[in-house]
Design an enzyme around this catalytic site. Structure first.
Site, PDB file in Angstrom:
ATOM      1  N   PHE A 275       0.892  -1.356  -0.277  1.00  0.00           N
ATOM      2  CA  PHE A 275      -0.161   0.369   0.347  1.00  0.00           C
ATOM      3  C   PHE A 275       0.750   1.403  -0.067  1.00  0.00           C
ATOM      4  O   PHE A 275       1.220   1.906  -0.785  1.00  0.00           O
ATOM      5  CB  PHE A 275      -0.935  -0.420   1.099  1.00  0.00           C
ATOM      6  CG  PHE A 275      -2.129  -1.284   1.527  1.00  0.00           C
ATOM      7  CD1 PHE A 275      -3.135  -1.143   0.156  1.00  0.00           C
ATOM      8  CD2 PHE A 275      -2.272  -1.860   2.003  1.00  0.00           C
ATOM      9  CE1 PHE A 275      -3.584  -1.685   0.297  1.00  0.00           C
ATOM     10  CE2 PHE A 275      -2.810  -3.316   1.821  1.00  0.00           C
ATOM     11  CZ  PHE A 275      -4.019  -3.172   0.579  1.00  0.00           C
ATOM     12  N   CYS A 276       0.934   1.739   1.094  1.00  0.00           N
ATOM     13  CA  CYS A 276       1.675   3.216   1.461  1.00  0.00           C
ATOM     14  C   CYS A 276       3.334   3.269   0.447  1.00  0.00           C
ATOM     15  O   CYS A 276       3.951   3.671  -0.047  1.00  0.00           O
ATOM     16  CB  CYS A 276       1.752   3.656   2.489  1.00  0.00           C
ATOM     17  SG  CYS A 276       0.550   3.859   2.808  1.00  0.00           S
ATOM     18  N   VAL A 277       3.933   2.172   1.028  1.00  0.00           N
ATOM     19  CA  VAL A 277       5.194   1.428   0.217  1.00  0.00           C
ATOM     20  C   VAL A 277       5.082   1.579  -0.750  1.00  0.00           C
ATOM     21  O   VAL A 277       5.826   2.182  -1.846  1.00  0.00           O
ATOM     22  CB  VAL A 277       5.915   0.664   1.047  1.00  0.00           C
ATOM     23  CG1 VAL A 277       7.591   0.685   0.062  1.00  0.00           C
ATOM     24  CG2 VAL A 277       6.518   0.633   2.393  1.00  0.00           C
TER      25      VAL A 277
ATOM     26  N   THR B 108       3.862   4.624  -2.543  1.00  0.00           N
ATOM     27  CA  THR B 108       4.871   6.056  -2.682  1.00  0.00           C
ATOM     28  C   THR B 108       6.400   6.187  -3.460  1.00  0.00           C
ATOM     29  O   THR B 108       6.854   6.839  -3.931  1.00  0.00           O
ATOM     30  CB  THR B 108       5.389   6.356  -1.743  1.00  0.00           C
ATOM     31  OG1 THR B 108       4.407   6.599  -0.118  1.00  0.00           O
ATOM     32  CG2 THR B 108       6.429   7.561  -1.193  1.00  0.00           C
TER      33      THR B 108
END
Length: 188
Positions: A113-115, A118
């Site tokens: 998700f966030c990794v 980003t």
């Protein structure tokens, strides 16, 4: 120095609760090693914290705080975010421009998700990205274990070439924070 280390969402509600993410303690230890080497090389360390109102990740609640055991030092930078994209509606891009950053090393939570989001956004914005392949993690899911998800991200993200800048996935031990290039070349 044109490199920064991004540490994404290593927070108490995500790391300290049971069940814990895959290799949670080892990942925190690797992140601490990366952070120490980054600071020693004059590389900014940026801690990114996710927040969701009305949840354990609500701003300033105990669960929103950085995970126990994570080494934070004076001079480190902090960014608050509300989506999987650490750049969206945050001051991260402005901060990196002010620091003269053109390359990023990325670690943290959650791999898929966030990794992932980003890393993709950073490459789309023109940053060369190195993913610390053993210093990001996630929880097991019904469809795949945390280990499988991390392996998938480490294999998939470097295959994305359409953004232009390279995305690399190397172990935290291979990441270099001094000199001209932040990737240790085995032939040198």
């Amino acid at each position: 120095m044109n490199l920064a280390l991004l540490v994404i969402d290593v927070q108490r509600a995500l790391f300290d609760a049971t069940p814990r993410p895959f290799e949670a303690d080892a990942v925190v230890a690797r992140i601490n090693g990366l952070s120490a080497r980054a600071r020693a090389g004059g590389v900014p360390v940026v801690f990114i914290q996710h927040e969701t109102p009305g949840s354990a990740l609500e701003f300033e609640r105990d669960g929103w705080q950085l995970a126990q055991g994570l080494d934070v030092q004076p001079g480190d930078c902090f960014v608050r975010k509300t989506t999987a994209d650490s750049f969206l509606r945050t001051n991260l891009g402005e901060m990196l421009r002010a620091l003269g950053v053109t390359r990023l090393a990325v670690c943290g939570y959650a791999s898929e998700f966030c990794v992932d989001t980003t890393v993709r956004r950073a490459a789309a914005l023109g940053y060369a990205v190195t993913l610390a392949a053993d210093a990001h993690t996630t929880h097991d899911k019904a469809h795949a274990s945390g280990a499988d998800i991390r392996r998938h991200e480490n294999a998939t993200l470097p295959e994305i070439t359409s953004f232009g800048p390279a995305i690399r996935a190397i172990t935290s031990a291979e990441l270099e924070f001094g000199g001209v290039d932040h990737v240790r070349k085995p032939w040198l």
